[in-house]
Design a protein around this motif. Structure first.
Motif, short mmCIF file in Angstrom:
data_model
loop_
_atom_site.label_atom_id
_atom_site.label_comp_id
_atom_site.label_asym_id
_atom_site.label_seq_id
_atom_site.Cartn_x
_atom_site.Cartn_y
_atom_site.Cartn_z
N TYR A 124 3.85 -0.83 13.22
CA TYR A 124 2.93 -0.59 12.11
C TYR A 124 1.55 -0.17 12.62
O TYR A 124 0.98 -0.79 13.52
CB TYR A 124 2.81 -1.85 11.27
N TYR A 144 11.30 4.65 -0.59
CA TYR A 144 10.47 3.82 0.28
C TYR A 144 9.10 4.46 0.50
O TYR A 144 8.10 3.75 0.61
CB TYR A 144 11.16 3.53 1.61
N SER A 201 5.75 2.28 -0.82
CA SER A 201 4.70 1.95 0.14
C SER A 201 3.38 2.63 -0.24
O SER A 201 2.31 2.03 -0.14
CB SER A 201 5.12 2.38 1.56
N TYR A 204 -0.05 0.62 -1.18
CA TYR A 204 -1.26 0.86 -0.37
C TYR A 204 -2.42 1.31 -1.23
O TYR A 204 -3.56 0.83 -1.08
CB TYR A 204 -0.94 1.90 0.70
N PRO A 229 1.33 -2.50 2.63
CA PRO A 229 2.70 -1.99 2.57
C PRO A 229 3.64 -2.89 3.38
O PRO A 229 3.25 -3.48 4.39
CB PRO A 229 2.60 -0.60 3.20
#
Length: 857
Positions: free
Chosen positions: A283, A335, A339, A343, A349
């Motif tokens: 990430y 997805y 996310s 965000y 996320p």
């Protein structure tokens, strides 16, 4: 642990040349000067502090955190601008043995295009310390230097610059080159105070221990500086991989793997490390921020907008909980979209479970830095991989990272929810039981599209063509094709959450007493299954009904997928009335467009065709568009289940008693509930049937002949508008009952203890295919094997059929009652056709099997 003995002293070398005078700068090699000139336009250096915090009364050896040619050249330029000795010059006496004046704690392995690997490398530091032990005339000062390229690009720097800004990862040569080209004008070189080597050696420790201690102290120093400059380390990949491999279950699994393979523990450890590195997310805030910039324009280009409902309810329950997002899976956009929405709405996320097939070059790295972690489609037979994956999920849950996964296992090609797979839920439950630090909440999410970008590929797969493998080139081509199309509006609805604590309290009140044991509790599997089922139910309870859903529901009910405009308007109005008068859930959302506006909208986005006619325009869907509309009809099929059942009962009957309608509804409900994930029990479904009957009577579609439960409900004569509207409502569930009748007829015709579950599934599939070929084409899912498999499984669960010792299915007279009840729902012609086709399919398959056996003999 015992200390290693000191190294024996080697014989003294030849006398070394005298040290160069302090402050005199040696000239770097020619190659370094040439490369540096190429980089001059791209790099601007800021020194911190402006005046270096050390003196030049003795030789200087610089220490870098990571080795790299760019770091060396940047350091050399910074030293030249500050009037400091060059790191590319030789130290007096050359104690490093490499004709240079710097060392690096870590060294990168791998080629230009391979991913770098962090190799601890302190040979230079070891040589420097040993030289001072051997030759007391050496007196070098060590200066730690930190280099940051693009430490904090602003929003105005552009998303691409943000993507290649400084972070905690050890990056490859190509990525470092891009970082210099994009962010080199924001380069910081930070000099730290110096330390004399003799101060380090004052403790008089053994050489190996001294090297380890100094390396550890320098790394801690570099981490402290890096944290102050670019913020804390958010790269969970390295940190989590270390913790995963250090966990007791993984260490035990590594030892077991080594025993099975007959190999060393180190070899099995490397295999486990490879698994963990393949799985783990990486990430990165810069990547997530960059993606948000890019996706904003992308969504605006292909969609009319994204509507979000009930997100405020998630924000109310999320604090203090470990949130697991469980969306339906309709598209690869799912997805990215979820996310992005989280965000942009101020929610971190989640880490996302993705199939290993998406770990493609470039794209895989971007997804991984956006929070994706990749898992293999099948882990059966790979015990070490399963333990590593389970431990990784446990670390995420234990650390409080939100997670997202799709319990359907893959994208739905039919538009309806697929049977859930409980693997990830089981891992989440195990992780929670092992360390119940924060309560876990599953957040169902419904994502509704008016067009799916994979529509054409879904159609190909449903007609028998193999699934195309994802590649980077196919993705690039697909992006350009997507940008040329228009996909209407998207709706994201957050459903009612499912709390793990509540489910455990219901199924296992004493779960805390067995939480820390390695054995799987008896209630574990049932709890996983119930969690999975409830998640699917709550996804359906948060459905969105868009204009395309309503158009598909109406138009696909006719043989030619077309209606007179007046009939279509009436049908759309009826559908909206059913949804408003008998709400499915308080989280279901319905388009606010009127029937007239829905038709205009369908023409605008290219779903509908209009044929002018003097007696009134005809509206329809044609060709592949018509087949694809079954996908959008299936999105909302569950919302009309009660109405479809009542309407279906009057397809071939002028009148029925209310009690018969309710009895038949209760009989069939377990199978509809299993297939459509309906939320009611049998009694609640009966209440809904009663309310639906009353609504149909109020709308004039049915009439009450006698009052009371035993009173008769009647419909009008054959070709009235009311009958036409009832037929359109009934059609959405008709093929489901046809499938049920095919399965029962095939089983009864072959007799008890004759067919296995697999054989029955195959014969049903063939019979449905033949029925579709002989008569009107059916929806693609009509002969989907998984739907027959689910129906057969429900028959076994209800003990209507059971397994004999020889693996064949047995049943009793109750199935004959089912055949009689089918007469009330299916027409005589259709029942006759199914009865005739089923034995033909059986005989042909049996003959084919016999022929295959003879050829083998």
């Amino acid at each position: 642990m015992t200390e290693q003995p000191s190294l024996p002293l080697p014989p003294p070398p030849a006398p070394t040349p005298p040290p160069a005078p302090a402050g005199k700068r040696a000239r770097p090699p020619l190659w370094a000067r040439l490369i540096e000139k190429l980089l001059v336009p791209w790099i601007e250096i800021k020194r911190e502090p402006a005046v270096p915090p050390f003196t030049l009364d003795r030789p200087v050896c610089y220490v870098l955190e990571n080795y790299g040619l760019s770091n060396t050249l940047i350091l050399d330029r910074a030293c030249r601008e500050a009037g400091l000795p060059s790191p590319l010059a030789t130290l007096p006496g050359d104690p490093l043995g490499r004709k240079r004046a710097y060392v690096a704690l870590s060294r990168r392995g791998g080629g230009l295009w391979t991913r770098p690997k962090n190799k601890n490398h302190s040979d230079g530091l070891s040589r420097l310390l040993m030289a001072h032990r051997l030759y007391p005339d050496q007196d070098v000062q060590v200066v730690p230097v930190s280099i940051f390229v693009g430490r904090a690009p602003s929003r105005q720097s552009g998303w691409f610059s943000v993507l290649f800004s400084e972070n905690w990862a050890l990056v490859g040569r190509f990525r470092r080159l891009l970082a210099i080209l994009l962010n080199g004008r924001d380069t910081v070189v930070q000099f730290s105070p110096s330390v004399r080597v003799w101060e380090i050696l004052d403790e008089d420790l053994p050489h190996e221990r001294t090297v380890r201690k100094v390396s550890r102290m320098l790394r801690a120093h570099f981490r402290k500086i890096r944290s102050a400059v670019i913020g804390p380390d958010l790269s969970t990949r390295r940190l989590l991989v270390d913790r995963v491999l250090d966990a007791e279950p993984v260490r035990k699994a590594i030892a077991d793997q080594a025993r099975r393979d007959g190999s060393e523990y180190l070899e099995a450890w490397k295999k486990a490390h490879g698994f963990a590195w393949e799985i783990a997310a990486d990430y990165s805030n810069p990547v997530v921020r960059s993606a948000s910039f890019a996706l904003t324009g992308f969504w605006n280009r292909i969609y009319d907008g994204v509507d979000v409902h009930h997100l405020d309810k998630l924000k109310q329950i999320a604090p203090g909980h470990e949130v697991v997002y469980v969306p339906c899976h309709r598209s690869h956009m799912d997805y990215l979209l979820l996310s992005y929405l989280l965000y942009t709405h101020g929610i971190v996320p989640p880490h996302i479970v993705a199939g290993i097939n998406l770990n493609m070059p470039v794209i895989g790295s971007i997804l991984r830095r956006g929070g994706a972690f990749f898992i293999r489609r099948s882990i059966r037979g790979n015990a070490l991989y399963a333990v590593v994956l389970g431990e990784y999920v446990a670390q995420l849950v234990g650390e409080g990272f939100s997670i997202e996964y799709f319990i359907e296992g893959g994208r739905s090609r039919t538009g309806r929810l697929l049977a859930p797979k409980g693997g990830m839920i089981a891992m989440t439950l195990k992780a929670f039981l092992r360390a119940p630090r924060r309560p876990v909440v599953f957040q169902p999410v419904y994502i509704g599209y008016e067009k799916v970008i994979e529509g054409k590929s879904y159609l190909d797969e449903l007609t028998g063509q193999p699934k195309q493998k994802e590649t980077i080139w196919a993705l690039i081509r697909g992006v350009f094709e997507i940008l040329r199309e228009h996909y209407g509006k998207v709706t994201v609805n957050f459903g009612e959450p499912v709390f793990m604590d509540a489910m455990l309290a219901k199924n296992a009140p004493d779960w805390r007493e067995t939480a820390d044991t390695d054995d799987k509790p008896a209630w574990f599997n049932d709890t996983v299954d119930e969690l999975a089922h409830q998640i699917q139910v709550n996804i359906n309870r948060a459905a969105d009904v868009n204009p395309i859903n309503l158009l598909a529901l109406a138009l696909l009910s006719t043989p030619k997928h077309a209606m007179a405009e007046s009939d279509l308007l009436a049908q759309l109005a009826l559908s909206k009335k059913l949804l408003a008068a008998l709400p499915y859930s308080d989280r279901v959302t319905v388009t606010a467009k009127s029937p007239e506006e829905i038709i205009v909208y369908g023409e605008k986005i290219g779903v509908l065709t209009r044929r002018k006619h003097p007696l009134g325009d005809v509206i329809g869907v044609e060709g592949e568009t018509a087949v694809l509309q079954s996908y959008f009809r299936n999105n909302s099929l569950h919302l009309f289940s009660a109405a479809a059942w009542i309407a279906l009962c009057f397809q071939n009957n002028r009148r029925l008693s209310r009690s018969s309608l309710l009895r038949l509804g209760k009989t069939i409900y377990p199978f509809i509930q299993e297939e459509l994930f309906l939320p009611w029990n049998e009694d609640e479904f009966s209440e809904r049937l009663n309310a639906t009957i009353d609504l149909f009577i109020a709308e004039g579609l049915l009439s009450q002949v006698n009052e009371g439960e035993d009173g008769y409900i009647a419909r009008g004569p054959g070709q009235t508008d009311e009958v036409f509207r009832l037929r359109a409502v009934a059609h959405s569930l008709q093929q489901a009952f046809e499938r049920y009748f095919i399965a029962i007829t095939t089983l009864v015709k072959n007799g008890p203890r004759t067919l296995s579950a697999g054989e029955l599934e195959t014969l049903c599939h063939l019979a449905a295919q033949r029925l579709s070929l002989l008569y009107a084409p059916a929806a693609p899912e009509f002969f989907d094997k998984s739907l027959f498999r689910g129906f057969i499984g429900k028959l076994r669960e209800l003990k209507l059929v059971w397994l004999c010792p020889n693996g064949k299915l047995d049943f009793d007279e109750r199935l004959n009652t089912w055949e009689k009840d089918a007469k009330l729902v299916l027409s005589r012609e259709l029942r006759h056709t199914i009865t005739k086709i089923s034995p033909e399919a059986v005989s042909k398959v049996a003959a084919g099997a016999a022929g295959a056996a003879e050829s083998k003999a």
